[in-house]
Scaffold this motif. Sequence first.
Motif, short mmCIF file in Angstrom:
data_model
loop_
_atom_site.label_atom_id
_atom_site.label_comp_id
_atom_site.label_asym_id
_atom_site.label_seq_id
_atom_site.Cartn_x
_atom_site.Cartn_y
_atom_site.Cartn_z
N THR A 194 -10.46 1.31 113.52
CA THR A 194 -10.71 1.37 112.08
C THR A 194 -9.63 2.13 111.34
N SER A 195 -8.64 2.62 112.05
CA SER A 195 -7.62 3.45 111.40
C SER A 195 -6.59 2.60 110.66
N GLU A 196 -5.89 3.26 109.76
CA GLU A 196 -4.82 2.62 109.01
C GLU A 196 -3.62 2.35 109.93
N TYR A 197 -3.58 3.05 111.05
CA TYR A 197 -2.49 2.83 112.01
C TYR A 197 -2.48 1.39 112.52
N GLN A 198 -3.66 0.78 112.65
CA GLN A 198 -3.73 -0.58 113.17
C GLN A 198 -3.01 -1.56 112.24
N LEU A 199 -3.06 -1.29 110.96
CA LEU A 199 -2.39 -2.17 110.00
C LEU A 199 -0.86 -2.11 110.14
N TYR A 200 -0.33 -0.92 110.45
CA TYR A 200 1.12 -0.74 110.47
C TYR A 200 1.75 -0.69 111.87
N PHE A 201 0.92 -0.55 112.90
CA PHE A 201 1.46 -0.45 114.25
C PHE A 201 0.85 -1.47 115.20
N SER A 202 0.55 -2.63 114.64
CA SER A 202 0.15 -3.80 115.42
C SER A 202 0.47 -5.03 114.57
N GLY A 203 0.34 -6.18 115.17
CA GLY A 203 0.56 -7.43 114.44
C GLY A 203 1.98 -7.58 113.91
N PRO A 204 2.12 -8.26 112.77
CA PRO A 204 3.46 -8.54 112.22
C PRO A 204 4.28 -7.29 111.91
N SER A 205 3.61 -6.21 111.50
CA SER A 205 4.35 -4.97 111.20
C SER A 205 5.03 -4.43 112.45
N LEU A 206 4.31 -4.44 113.56
CA LEU A 206 4.89 -3.98 114.81
C LEU A 206 5.93 -4.97 115.33
N HIS A 207 5.68 -6.23 115.10
CA HIS A 207 6.60 -7.30 115.54
C HIS A 207 8.03 -7.03 115.07
N THR A 208 8.18 -6.60 113.81
CA THR A 208 9.53 -6.34 113.28
C THR A 208 10.19 -5.17 114.00
N LEU A 209 9.41 -4.15 114.34
CA LEU A 209 9.97 -3.01 115.07
C LEU A 209 10.35 -3.41 116.49
N LEU A 210 9.50 -4.20 117.12
CA LEU A 210 9.76 -4.61 118.51
C LEU A 210 11.01 -5.47 118.61
N LYS A 211 11.24 -6.33 117.62
CA LYS A 211 12.44 -7.17 117.65
C LYS A 211 13.70 -6.31 117.65
N ARG A 212 13.66 -5.20 116.93
CA ARG A 212 14.82 -4.29 116.91
C ARG A 212 14.95 -3.55 118.24
N ILE A 213 13.84 -3.17 118.82
CA ILE A 213 13.86 -2.37 120.05
C ILE A 213 14.38 -3.17 121.24
N ILE A 214 14.00 -4.44 121.33
CA ILE A 214 14.43 -5.23 122.50
C ILE A 214 15.80 -5.86 122.24
N ASN A 215 16.75 -5.01 121.97
CA ASN A 215 18.10 -5.45 121.67
C ASN A 215 19.07 -4.50 122.37
#
Length: 176
Positions: free
Chosen positions: A68-89
Amino acid sequence: TQVMVYSEDEVNRKSAVTIFKRLFSFFSPPLLHYLYKYLLWRVSHSGIIGFLITTLKDKIHQSLTETTSEYQLYFSGPSLHTLLKRIINITTNHASQLHNELDSILSTINLLRYLLLRDSKHTNITHVWYLIPKIRNYCSKLGNLAIEAIALSRKDLEISSKNTARVKNSTELQMD
């Protein structure tokens, strides 16, 4: 970040790391997400990138456990996807420089392992499963660089042992 890495004084380096860790507790999830995004694009030091990835993993864990936290909105799904794309480089294409990226590589592998074990393919809350082709490419590149690095190390070792043998032979000749 400069003090954490380059200060000659150990007390200053440790204090800077402590302050840097505390920094992440002051921001709300949206600002924290932006901070990660900014730092992952701007920071080039492997140790700091590794540290960022490790703290990001903690935020992702928080988002997965506190549904139920706000973290789920920003650290999962499409928001996390953008960070992961940068990390796996991988930023290097030279096997001789692979050791410079070791901290970020190990943190990345640890994060990916965590996500793939924690988030099932069926739920895919983190969207990590959409990145499987990029993860395979990352692992393939990493494997190829590791093979090249091992070959370079073997050549260096052979040259070193030949030089040692030459020095030993010339020393023995001089003693005779």
